[in-house]
Design an enzyme around this catalytic site. Structure first.
Site, mmCIF file in Angstrom:
data_model
loop_
_atom_site.group_PDB
_atom_site.id
_atom_site.type_symbol
_atom_site.label_atom_id
_atom_site.label_comp_id
_atom_site.label_asym_id
_atom_site.label_seq_id
_atom_site.Cartn_x
_atom_site.Cartn_y
_atom_site.Cartn_z
ATOM 1 N N ASP A 15 0.845 -1.192 0.000
ATOM 2 C CA ASP A 15 0.000 0.000 0.000
ATOM 3 C C ASP A 15 0.882 1.244 0.000
ATOM 4 O O ASP A 15 0.651 2.189 0.738
ATOM 5 C CB ASP A 15 -0.935 -0.016 1.208
ATOM 6 C CG ASP A 15 -2.090 0.972 1.083
ATOM 7 O OD1 ASP A 15 -2.386 1.414 -0.049
ATOM 8 O OD2 ASP A 15 -2.694 1.319 2.116
ATOM 9 N N LEU A 16 1.897 1.224 -0.836
ATOM 10 C CA LEU A 16 2.878 2.298 -0.877
ATOM 11 C C LEU A 16 2.340 3.469 -1.702
ATOM 12 O O LEU A 16 2.125 3.346 -2.902
ATOM 13 C CB LEU A 16 4.172 1.766 -1.497
ATOM 14 C CG LEU A 16 5.429 2.582 -1.286
ATOM 15 C CD1 LEU A 16 5.724 2.757 0.203
ATOM 16 C CD2 LEU A 16 6.600 1.907 -1.966
#
Length: 156
Positions: free
Chosen positions: A47-48
């Site tokens: 979830d960068l």
């Protein structure tokens, strides 16, 4: 690795069903191809994006809110292309410029990054639409990636 999910499981809402929507159908095929031919198998953040990278002062940059995933390292660069919001993500020329920067900094090919952008954008859209959310940025990035890839999106 124990406790980490493979990307194939993460993508099941996109790949485990047929789609009548042409964008989702193309993205499904692209995701299946990427998952079948990974460039490696690494621990992923999952979830960068802009909201999950913080300035930790003396500790340096911190990536927060990781997901328990492993798989192709190209997956982790795709989410940033849909963020921080639709206005930024869909600004004219932004996708091309950002993909160029990511390719230059990571050594990944632009085509592979675009394939991951198509796959991730579609999966994100599927999730957003199922929850009644706004999929504008996700669908827009997926559409833009597909357009830049041309007819052979699966050929990464």
């Amino acid at each position: 690795p124990a406790g980490l999910f493979p990307l194939r499981r993460w993508f099941r809402d996109l790949i485990d069903r047929e789609h009548h929507d042409a964008l989702l159908a193309d993205a499904r095929e692209t995701a299946l191809d990427l998952l079948a031919h990974p460039a490696g198998d690494v621990v992923l953040h999952g979830d960068l994006h802009h909201g999950n990278v913080l300035d930790g002062g003396e500790r340096g940059w911190l990536a927060i809110d990781p997901k328990p995933l492993h798989g192709d390292p190209g997956f982790d660069v795709a989410n940033v292309l849909c963020n921080p919001d639709a206005a930024v993500a869909l600004a004219p020329g932004r996708l091309e410029r950002t993909v160029g920067v990511i390719a230059s900094e990571t050594g990944m090919g632009e085509r592979r990054i675009l394939c991951w952008a198509l796959a991730w954008g579609a999966l994100s859209a599927v999730w957003s639409e199922a929850d009644g959310g706004d999929a504008t940025a996700a669908r827009g990035v997926a559409r833009g990636a597909r357009a830049l890839l041309g007819e052979s999106a699966s050929a990464h």
